[in-house]
Design a protein around this motif. Structure first.
Motif, short mmCIF file in Angstrom:
data_model
loop_
_atom_site.label_atom_id
_atom_site.label_comp_id
_atom_site.label_asym_id
_atom_site.label_seq_id
_atom_site.Cartn_x
_atom_site.Cartn_y
_atom_site.Cartn_z
N LEU A 10 61.13 56.73 18.42
CA LEU A 10 61.00 55.37 18.96
C LEU A 10 59.99 55.35 20.11
CD1 LEU A 10 64.75 54.24 19.01
CD2 LEU A 10 62.97 53.47 17.44
N LYS A 145 65.19 54.45 24.54
CA LYS A 145 66.52 53.82 24.50
C LYS A 145 66.50 52.33 24.83
CE LYS A 145 69.45 57.82 25.55
NZ LYS A 145 70.42 58.39 26.52
N THR A 148 61.64 50.09 23.84
CA THR A 148 61.22 50.05 22.43
C THR A 148 62.18 49.25 21.55
OG1 THR A 148 60.16 52.19 22.72
CG2 THR A 148 60.50 51.44 20.46
N PRO A 149 63.51 49.46 21.65
CA PRO A 149 64.41 48.63 20.84
C PRO A 149 64.26 47.14 21.11
CG PRO A 149 65.58 50.56 21.64
CD PRO A 149 64.24 50.55 22.33
N ILE A 153 63.22 44.53 18.20
CA ILE A 153 64.14 43.42 17.89
C ILE A 153 63.40 42.08 17.92
CG2 ILE A 153 66.11 42.09 18.75
CD1 ILE A 153 67.33 44.82 19.61
#
Length: 433
Positions: A10, A145, A148-149, A153
């Motif tokens: 990620l 963590k 990037t998410p 999203i």
């Protein structure tokens, strides 16, 4: 360890996925239309596969950019590495990302755009970059963590809503994508110049695994391959989704991917669309900048070990801030000749290094011959681009594929073969099995 590989993948994705990567695919889809799938396949070859192979090569060499250049000559390796980090660092990559974040990310958010707002935005932007890049052991947490998410999203939400409710239907291709869709896609991926970025980002990923106790070389390479595959898979899905957003946008007159994404953000999200698109761009640029500052500081500390990593982070953050205030147009004028000079050479060295992994004898001339000729051709291209020395320009223009800026390709293939034959005849070192 699987969790570490996932988070590292990620993080690598966030390094690659800058603003340019966000806006190229929608414009490709918008222009290619029915040929989108073919064009995006070409885009994936140079925009995803080549950078992924670069990650593997750097991990295998276990010495970073410099170790690849050293196969030509140690002095060349040092100079080549410095040019790479200058181009992706203080002179271009870092300030360009900050400027794109300002120009595009805040375009519909800030009520005014002037030199003062650029300075204020850049100051805040690089303060965040500095704070996160200051602690390399925590970058994997901060990016992998959290940031990037969030980025994934928001992009996924936009793409899903557009796919469910497309603005129009896919029509006929236009321009170059109607005649040569695959080649046009390959060139678009080539122009992202992500391979150069991969030369630096790969070192960061390798270092992250080492900081987490992965010392065995074979294990390290396997983990890097897996992390790179996660990054490549995410890029592939998101690139194709963004291209589909562009292909199903039938509204006429759009000139770049920014307009296409802004239009669709407003269409599916309403008035909040501009804010969401601005957040996407700023996050994409922010994560890229953090990776670049970290990579540049790590390299500088390796060459000048008496100066601490934290001081180099401060230096590159300050340089990024200062250069970013010059404006995007001036930054591009400074960087284009440098990138034209090093990018073909970077591709050549990565591809030769990849070949060397599978060759059972020492390669020397197969590195030297194509690299030298590629450097010469790159200089000729720069002279041609600036219309200097007309006699040399005529020579350059006669080279095969010069019209699409791939004049180095055929000489590279021929000279690698010639070099391999010479190396085979002179072989004296056999690689251990």
């Amino acid at each position: 360890m699987n969790k570490l590989i996932l988070i590292s993948g990620l993080m690598l994705f966030s390094f690659f996925f800058g603003a340019g990567n966000l806006i190229f695919p929608p414009m490709l889809g918008y222009t290619a239309q029915e040929n989108m799938w073919v064009s995006m396949t070409g885009f994936a070859i140079t925009g995803i596969l080549l950078p992924y192979l670069t990650v593997i090569v750097v991990a295998y060499m276990n010495g970073g950019v410099e170790s690849i250049g050293n196969r030509v000559h140690p002095v060349f390796g040092t100079v080549f590495a410095i040019c790479i980090y200058l181009s992706i660092g203080a002179l271009y990559g870092i300030p360009r990302a900050a400027n794109v974040a300002y120009e595009i990310g805040t375009n519909h958010i800030l009520p005014v755009h002037n030199q003062f707002t650029l300075i204020v935005f850049s100051l805040i932007f690089f303060l965040i970059v500095y704070i996160i890049a200051l602690y390399p052991s925590r970058i994997i947490d901060n990016l992998g963590k959290y940031l990037t998410p969030i980025l994934i999203i928001i992009i996924a939400l936009l793409c899903i809503l557009v796919i469910i409710n497309p603005e129009g239907s896919i029509g006929q291709a236009s321009g170059e994508y109607a005649q040569t869709p695959l080649v046009s896609g390959i060139l678009q991926g080539y122009f992202t110049m992500d391979l150069v970025a991969a030369l630096a980002f790969s070192v960061v990923i390798v270092q992250m695994f080492k900081l987490n106790g992965v010392d065995n070389q074979k294990t390290l390479v396997k983990h890097v391959i897996k992390a790179g595959l996660i990054s490549a898979a995410l890029l592939l899905v998101i690139y194709f989704a963004l291209a589909y957003v562009g292909a199903t946008t039938s509204h006429p007159g759009f000139k770049d991917g920014t307009d296409i994404l802004t239009f669709n953000s407003l269409r599916v999200f309403g008035s909040i669309g501009n804010l969401l698109f601005g957040i996407i761009v700023i996050l994409a640029c922010l994560t890229t900048c953090i990776g670049l500052v970290n990579a540049c500081a790590a390299f500088a500390m390796k060459k000048l070990p008496k100066i601490s990593y934290k001081k180099f982070v401060l230096v590159f953050s300050l340089l990024g801030f200062i250069v970013s205030t010059l404006g995007l147009e001036l930054i591009l004028q400074i960087a284009v000749p440098l990138l034209t000079f090093i990018y073909p050479t970077s591709i050549v060295l990565v591809l030769i290094s990849l070949v060397s992994i599978f060759i059972p004898f020492e390669m020397r001339f197969a590195f030297i011959l194509p690299t030298i000729v590629t450097l010469v051709i790159s200089v000729l291209q720069i002279l041609n681009d600036f219309n200097l020395f007309k006699s040399l320009n005529a020579l350059y223009q006669k080279l095969p594929l010069a019209d699409i800026q791939l004049s180095w390709l055929l000489p590279f293939i021929i000279l690698v073969i010639v070099g391999l034959i010479i190396d085979f005849l002179k072989r004296n070192t056999v690689k251990p099995s």
